[in-house]
Scaffold this active site. Structure first.
Site, mmCIF file in Angstrom:
data_model
loop_
_atom_site.group_PDB
_atom_site.id
_atom_site.type_symbol
_atom_site.label_atom_id
_atom_site.label_comp_id
_atom_site.label_asym_id
_atom_site.label_seq_id
_atom_site.Cartn_x
_atom_site.Cartn_y
_atom_site.Cartn_z
ATOM 1 C CB THR A 123 -3.780 8.252 2.655
ATOM 2 O OG1 THR A 123 -2.797 7.489 3.363
ATOM 3 C CG2 THR A 123 -4.232 9.398 3.559
ATOM 4 N NE ARG A 152 -0.825 8.885 5.215
ATOM 5 C CZ ARG A 152 -0.466 8.021 6.144
ATOM 6 N NH1 ARG A 152 0.677 8.184 6.798
ATOM 7 N NH2 ARG A 152 -1.215 7.000 6.447
ATOM 8 C CD GLU A 170 -2.436 1.332 2.752
ATOM 9 O OE1 GLU A 170 -2.734 0.267 3.339
ATOM 10 O OE2 GLU A 170 -2.699 2.461 3.210
ATOM 11 C CE LYS A 197 -6.394 1.894 7.476
ATOM 12 N NZ LYS A 197 -5.386 2.602 6.654
HETATM 13 C C1 3PG Z 1 -0.930 4.720 8.425
HETATM 14 O O1 3PG Z 1 -1.886 5.221 7.899
HETATM 15 O O2 3PG Z 1 0.159 5.304 8.540
HETATM 16 C C2 3PG Z 1 -1.083 3.343 8.859
HETATM 17 O O3 3PG Z 1 -2.170 3.232 9.693
HETATM 18 C C3 3PG Z 1 0.139 2.756 9.448
HETATM 19 O O4 3PG Z 1 0.154 2.914 10.783
HETATM 20 P P1 3PG Z 1 1.435 2.457 11.602
HETATM 21 O O5 3PG Z 1 2.550 3.404 11.190
HETATM 22 O O6 3PG Z 1 1.049 2.599 13.041
HETATM 23 O O7 3PG Z 1 1.755 1.047 11.194
#
Ligand code: 3PG
Length: 208
Positions: free
Chosen positions: A68, A44, A40, A128
């Site tokens: 995201t 961002r 994934e 999720k």
């Molecule tokens: C995110 O959106 O950054 C994910 O939820 C990952 O979260 P984490 O860095 O706690 O694994």
């Protein structure tokens, strides 16, 4: 490919926020070598779509998606860049409609039972659970297993080597997501062997 089939490919979905375009392909290759094929890429960073495009074309064993994703426009951009699925931290009716119309697999985020029920009404069976550790973690997942029977989750947010196995031991957890397999400092140092080792350890985590 349906989201449940994608989730079945590996117990952990690495959540990757790629700062340098040049890191995208070697990072993806290291994770795939370690045994994690489903990746994934969060939208961002400025180069996220370009990174996704590069992985989609140069790492054929990877099943790459966009994370995201907040709206229909981003979903369409991700699809055009070669995403096989998209992940959203929450969900809106517009986003769910856009995913259905495009045929692209969507892993929509939920934090409450009502949000989950609204997505079940739209035909989703894999959600999720975000942010997992903050929103109730293992206890929440255990508590909803009976009332939301048939629904499975990909908990994400606060998951790491210390708690991933506990999440994956739950029958209503299909896989987990997390950034721990690609630590920022290892990526910055281009330490691909370390990332491959972290991926290999994550790939051996067992599911029920
Ligand atoms: C995110 O959106 O950054 C994910 O939820 C990952 O979260 P984490 O860095 O706690 O694994």
């Amino acid at each position: 490919m349906e989201m449940s089939a994608i989730a079945a490919l590996a117990p952990v979905i690495p959540v990757l926020t790629i700062e340098r375009q040049a890191d995208a392909v070697p990072l993806a290759r290291a994770l795939v070598r370690g045994g994690l094929r489903v990746l994934e890429i969060t939208l961002r960073t400025g180069g996220a779509l370009e990174a996704l495009r590069a992985i989609a074309s140069e790492v054929p064993d990877a099943v790459v998606g966009a994370g995201t994703v907040l709206n229909a426009r981003q979903l369409d951009q991700a699809r055009q860049a070669g995403a096989r699925f998209v992940v959203s931290p929450g969900c809106t009716p517009a986003l769910a409609t856009a995913a259905s119309a495009s045929g692209l697999a969507l892993l929509p985020g939920v934090q409450t039972v009502s949000e989950a029920m609204a997505l079940v009404e739209r035909g989703f069976t894999l959600l999720k659970f975000f942010p997992a550790e903050t929103a109730g973690g293992l206890d929440w997942l255990k508590a909803v297993a009976a009332p939301l029977a048939g629904l499975r989750f990909c908990p994400t947010g606060g998951i790491g080597p210390g708690n991933a196995a506990s999440y994956l031991s739950l029958a209503n957890v299909a896989c987990v997501g997390g950034s721990w397999v690609a630590p920022k400092d290892a990526v910055a140092a281009e330490d691909w062997p370390q990332i491959e080792r972290l991926a290999a350890a994550a790939a051996t985590l067992k599911r029920p």
